[in-house]
Structures are given as structure tokens and as C-alpha cells.
Design an enzyme around this catalytic site. Structure first.
Site, PDB file in Angstrom:
ATOM      1  N   PRO A   1      -0.746  -0.951  -1.674  1.00 33.35           N
ATOM      2  CA  PRO A   1      -2.045  -1.633  -1.795  1.00 33.35           C
ATOM      3  C   PRO A   1      -2.137  -2.762  -0.776  1.00 33.35           C
ATOM      4  O   PRO A   1      -1.154  -3.465  -0.520  1.00 33.35           O
ATOM      5  CB  PRO A   1      -2.026  -2.178  -3.228  1.00 33.35           C
ATOM      6  CG  PRO A   1      -1.047  -1.323  -3.951  1.00 33.35           C
ATOM      7  CD  PRO A   1       0.003  -0.957  -2.945  1.00 33.35           C
ATOM      8  N   CYS A   2      -3.313  -2.934  -0.177  1.00 34.64           N
ATOM      9  CA  CYS A   2      -3.435  -3.916   0.902  1.00 34.64           C
ATOM     10  C   CYS A   2      -4.152  -5.186   0.478  1.00 34.64           C
ATOM     11  O   CYS A   2      -4.181  -6.152   1.227  1.00 34.64           O
ATOM     12  CB  CYS A   2      -4.191  -3.297   2.075  1.00 34.64           C
ATOM     13  SG  CYS A   2      -5.940  -2.989   1.731  1.00 34.64           S
ATOM     14  N   GLN A   3      -4.744  -5.232  -0.715  1.00 36.53           N
ATOM     15  CA  GLN A   3      -5.670  -6.311  -1.045  1.00 36.53           C
ATOM     16  C   GLN A   3      -5.061  -7.703  -0.921  1.00 36.53           C
ATOM     17  O   GLN A   3      -5.740  -8.641  -0.515  1.00 36.53           O
ATOM     18  CB  GLN A   3      -6.214  -6.127  -2.467  1.00 36.53           C
ATOM     19  CG  GLN A   3      -7.111  -4.917  -2.636  1.00 36.53           C
ATOM     20  CD  GLN A   3      -6.325  -3.654  -2.965  1.00 36.53           C
ATOM     21  OE1 GLN A   3      -5.135  -3.585  -2.741  1.00 36.53           O
ATOM     22  NE2 GLN A   3      -7.014  -2.664  -3.504  1.00 36.53           N
ATOM     23  N   ALA A   4      -3.811  -7.857  -1.283  1.00 35.28           N
ATOM     24  CA  ALA A   4      -3.234  -9.198  -1.367  1.00 35.28           C
ATOM     25  C   ALA A   4      -2.515  -9.635  -0.096  1.00 35.28           C
ATOM     26  O   ALA A   4      -1.929 -10.702  -0.060  1.00 35.28           O
ATOM     27  CB  ALA A   4      -2.252  -9.260  -2.539  1.00 35.28           C
TER      28      ALA A   4
END
Length: 503
Positions: free
Chosen positions: A104-107
């Protein structure tokens, strides 16, 4: 630099023809990536997935009866040695040949090149930067398992996430570990998926395997809508600026389709054989109700003519469909079925809101004609309006709804399908409904014999999060040609594209 001894040992194992390449899938979800690699002849050795339903799906589809493979695992609490021990994988550095996954890239918009370089030299440094945790764990798995190749999938924004190109920085770390690396943007519709899904794929092979990276050639043609072209331009903005300034990067343009290829698979071709669900009639008869939708109810296929795509989905080796569909269920949306029926293909929320207001006005007029007029702005008037008109501002939520076009691939399926299905309303107005779980699976190119654990909402979320198996298959097949060919046998000119440091 990665120790080349396990690399050479594993490469000899594969090129001697003794065994299929073994895959470890990180952030695996339900297994779209794994399924594509399995279709290309790889052995799915293990996976790491945090979500319980998705982990169960992966275990059910790739390790039937092996309960330890269906356990949800948090990668931040599961170092490589622990995973190898729990799954009895043996020596970590020799256990797998290819590592795939999509962290996941969101953070992680601001991990930073210096931080990733620090990680490459000091594996414990992740403890000082929680924002980088998941990508760093991914790189730690690369370090421990010493794969022959690495394939990473993510959204195009990974190239320009808050003014930050994380793909480039990961490529630099992998290069320092002895890998040749390339990343590019791919659209799933170019590879036989009935969905215009734009994704970034990063592919790295160890220098002992090959001196260049091969990327798959497109199999289908479509001229993408302007919105997809614009999104791609935004993703590539940082690269253009870097190149203009004399900088170098690992991005290359993926091979583009040409009009002489087969046309892209349309939504109609993908789902027309699935049973019709007349939502308005079923609602009126009381068949459609609120509550849990079971996946164990068999519904016969529609005897309509089957497309080549449908035949593929029903006859996928190891995941063949049965005589009926078992997860063809839809959301209970009693207010909105009548709106869906009145929309035209391509209509979005502004059109839906306008049509709902028209239905409301017609209801008021019908009541007035029966001497049952409702005065405006009364409690009764507001209650009637709420039963017909969705509450969302048409100016703020223009893309919340969309009615699919039958003769085009679907627009991108999102994990948000787990919360509502308004982004993919069935093109058939007589059915007046959002797509079902199985229709979403078809649009993502999951075969009919692939099962999803949990109830409807988790299944939608798993499908929306997945890598399309057909796209994964094309990538995996091209990669396997490199893994199984000796360096002297590799003719790089035969591959559609090669890795290079662009200038």
C-alpha cells in the site's frame, strides 16, 4: 550487493528444468497476482496478507487444506525467518525464486531517497520511520529471500505521490542490491482484461539472470478516454521535469498497442452470459431484502452465446466454472433501482440526481391528481423526497455513480466496491442494478472457479484491490522466458522493451 551464491543455485535449479519457479506473494490480497503467475507455470509457495478474509481466499485457492497458508499475517510482525519457519520453507535464501506484491502506498509519500538508501545499508533503520514501514518490510524480504526477480504493482500515483517518485527510489535500492530494474505504466485493457485499469509495474531481475528487463507486448487495442491519458500525464510529470533537468531514471514507456490487434474486451463480452437479475421485480416480490447475501445459492448461467473471454473464464485450468454461478449477488438499494433504470450508458451522478428529481416531481404530480397533494417543505414532503432523491450534492460527487457502457471495457474497479456499487451500474436498464460479485470478478479477469471468502462486502473489496490475473499472467509469462533462458540464448531484440537508465 546480494550474495550471488543462492542466486546461482536457484537459477541452475530452474534452467535445468527440474522445478517450476517458486513465488512468494507479499500484500497478496485474495490472489490476483498469484493466479496470473500460476497460470504462467509458477509454483505459488507462500503469501503474506493482513486482511483475514483475503488471506482465507488466498489459502482456499492456492493451498487447499493447508490451514497455515490461510492465516492472516501482519508483515511488520512477520520477519522473513518467521514466515519460513511457520510454513516450513527451509533455508530462507533458497526458498523462493520470485517475489511479487503491491505494498500500500498511502502512508509513504515522503519516505525519501536518503531514507531508502539508509535502509539498504542498515536494515534496522525502519524502526525510526514508521511511515516507510511497509515498503521497507518489502525490501527486507528481498534482502532475505534473494529472489531472482521482483515484480511490484501499484497505482500510477506512485510515480508522483505528493511530488515524490517512490518507484524510482525503490529501483535505485534494488539496483544497489544487484538487480536490473525497470518500471512503467500499463493499462489492463491492453492485455485482455475487460477493464481500463491503469497501473504501475516495476520489474527487476538479478544481473545473474539477465542484463535487461523484458516487458510484455499488448494483446488488445483500445483508444483510452481522455481522463486516463490525463491521469498518466500527471503521474509522469516528475519524470519529465527530471529528464528536462538532465536527470536519469529507470522508467521506460511500456509497449503500446496498435489498431491491428484484437479490440479490447467489452463489458458485454465479459458478463452477458451471467444470469439476469431484475432488481425492480425482485424488490417488488420481496425476494431482494436487506441482510447477508449467501454465496452458496446456485443460479444457472444465461444460455446466451459465449464469447471467447467467457470461455476463458469458465475453463481456466484449475479454476473451471461449474454448471451454475454461486456468488452472483447484488446490493440491496431499494431507493435507487428506479433511478438506475432511467440512466443512459455513461451517465454519472449529476444525471442520476437530475433524473431522481424528475421522478420526485412526477410522484408529487401523481399525488396531486388524486387529491392527495403534499405541501412543499413539510415533513411529509421531505420524507417523500428522501425516499426518491439521493442526498449527495451533484456538484461535489460527479463521479460517485456511473452507468457502464456495454460496448467498452469497464472503468477502474476500486476497493470502494466494498462499501457501495454505484461506480459500476449494469448497462442493462431492464435489470436496474449495480454489478454483482461475480460480475466484478469477471471484469477483473478472475475465473469462475476462483472463490472469495467472507460475505459480499469483503468479496467486493478483495476484487477491487486485486491485480487483474490476465495482466499478471502476461507479465509472468514474459518474465519466465528470461528466467528459463541462458544468458547466451537470450535475444534481447526479441523482447518488446528493455531496461535502461533514461536520460
Amino acid at each position: 550487493m546480494t550474495d550471488v551464491r543462492p542466486i546461482r543455485q536457484k537459477l541452475h535449479r530452474i534452467r535445468s528444468g527440474a522445478k517450476a519457479p517458486r513465488v512468494l506473494d507479499l500484500f497478496a490480497g485474495c490472489g490476483g497476482f498469484s493466479l496470473g503467475f500460476k497460470r504462467a507455470g509458477y509454483d505459488i509457495a507462500a503469501a503474506v496478507e493482513f486482511d483475514a478474509n483475503a488471506a482465507q481466499s488466498h489459502g482456499d485457492n492456492f493451498h487447499i487444506g493447508e490451514w497455515q497458508h490461510a492465516i492472516a499475517r501482519d508483515i511488520t510482525c512477520t520477519p522473513p525467518t518467521k514466515l519460513a519457519e511457520e510454513l516450513r520453507m527451509g533455508d530462507v535464501s533458497l526458498a523462493v525464486d520470485v517475489l511479487i506484491g503491491g505494498p500500500p502506498c498511502q502512508a509513504f509519500a515522503r519516505v525519501g531517497r536518503s531514507k531508502l538508501r539508509e535502509i539498504a545499508e542498515h536494515p534496522e533503520a525502519f524502526r525510526h520511520d514508521s511511515r516507510a514501514r511497509l515498503y521497507i518490510e518489502y525490501l527486507r524480504y528481498v534482502e532475505a529471500f534473494a529472489p531472482l526477480a521482483v515484480v511490484m504493482e501499484n497505482v500510477p500515483d506512485m510515480l508522483n505521490h505528493g511530488g515524490h517518485n517512490l518507484a524510482e527510489e525503490i529501483a535505485e535500492v534494488l539496483e544497489a542490491k544487484g538487480y536490473v530494474c525497470t518500471y512503467s505504466l500499463f493499462n489492463a485493457a491492453f492485455y485482455g482484461v475487460p477493464q481500463m485499469r491503469e497501473r504501475m509495474l516495476l520489474v527487476a531481475v538479478h544481473r545473474e539472470v539477465a542484463s535487461d528487463v523484458a516487458l510484455p507486448a499488448p494483446t488488445h487495442w483500445i483508444e483510452l478516454p481522455q481522463g486516463y491519458v490525463g491521469s498518466r500525464a500527471v503521474a509522469l510529470k516528475l519524470l519529465a521535469a527530471k529528464t528536462a533537468g538532465g536527470g536519469r531514471h529507470h522508467y521506460v514507456d511500456a509497449p503500446l498497442p496498435t489498431p491491428d490487434l484484437k479490440g479490447a474486451i467489452t463489458t458485454r463480452e465479459a458478463i452477458e452470459d451471467l444470469p439476469a437479475i431484475d432488481a425492480l421485480t425482485l424488490l417488488k416480490e420481496g425476494v431482494l431484502r436487506r441482510g447477508r447475501k449467501a454465496f452458496d445459492v446456485a443460479v444457472p448461467y444465461n444460455p446466451a452465446t459465449q464469447s471467447n473471454y467467457v470461455n476463458t473464464m469458465r475453463s481456466w485450468p484449475g479454476y473451471e466454472g461449474k454448471s451454475a454461478v454461486y456468488d452472483h449477488v447484488i446490493r440491496y438499494l431499494p431507493r435507487d433501482y428506479q433511478i438506475f433504470a432511467g440512466l443512459q450508458p455513461g451517465d454519472q451522478y449529476p444525471e442520476a440526481h437530475k433524473y431522481a428529481l424528475k421522478l420526485f416531481d412526477e410522484r408529487l404530480a401523481a399525488l396531486a391528481s388524486k387529491s392527495a397533494k403534499i405541501e412543499e417543505d413539510t415533513e411529509e414532503w421531505h420524507a417523500l423526497r428522501a425516499s426518491i432523491v439521493p442526498p449527495y450534492d451533484a456538484g461535489k460527487f460527479p463521479n460517485k455513480w456511473r452507468k457502464m457502457e456495454a460496448d467498452q471495457p469497464a472503468r477502474t474497479l476500486l476497493a470502494h466496491l466494498g462499501k457501495d456499487g454505484y461506480s459500476h451500474i449494469h448497462y442493462d436498464s431492464s435489470q436496474a442494478r449495480p454489478i454483482s460479485v461475480r460480475e466484478a470478478a469477471r471484469l477483473q479477469s478472475f475465473p469462475d472457479g476462483f472463490s472469495f471468502a467472507g460475505t459480499m462486502n469483503p468479496a467486493f473489496r478483495q476484487i477491487g484491490n486485486a491485480v487483474p490475473p490476465l495482466l499478471a499472467w502476461r507479465v509472468a509469462d514474459t518474465l519466465r522466458q528470461q528466467l528459463t533462458a541462458s544468458m547466451s540464448d537470450q535475444d534481447v531484440s526479441a523482447f518488446p522493451i528493455r531496461s535502461r537508465l533514461a536520460t
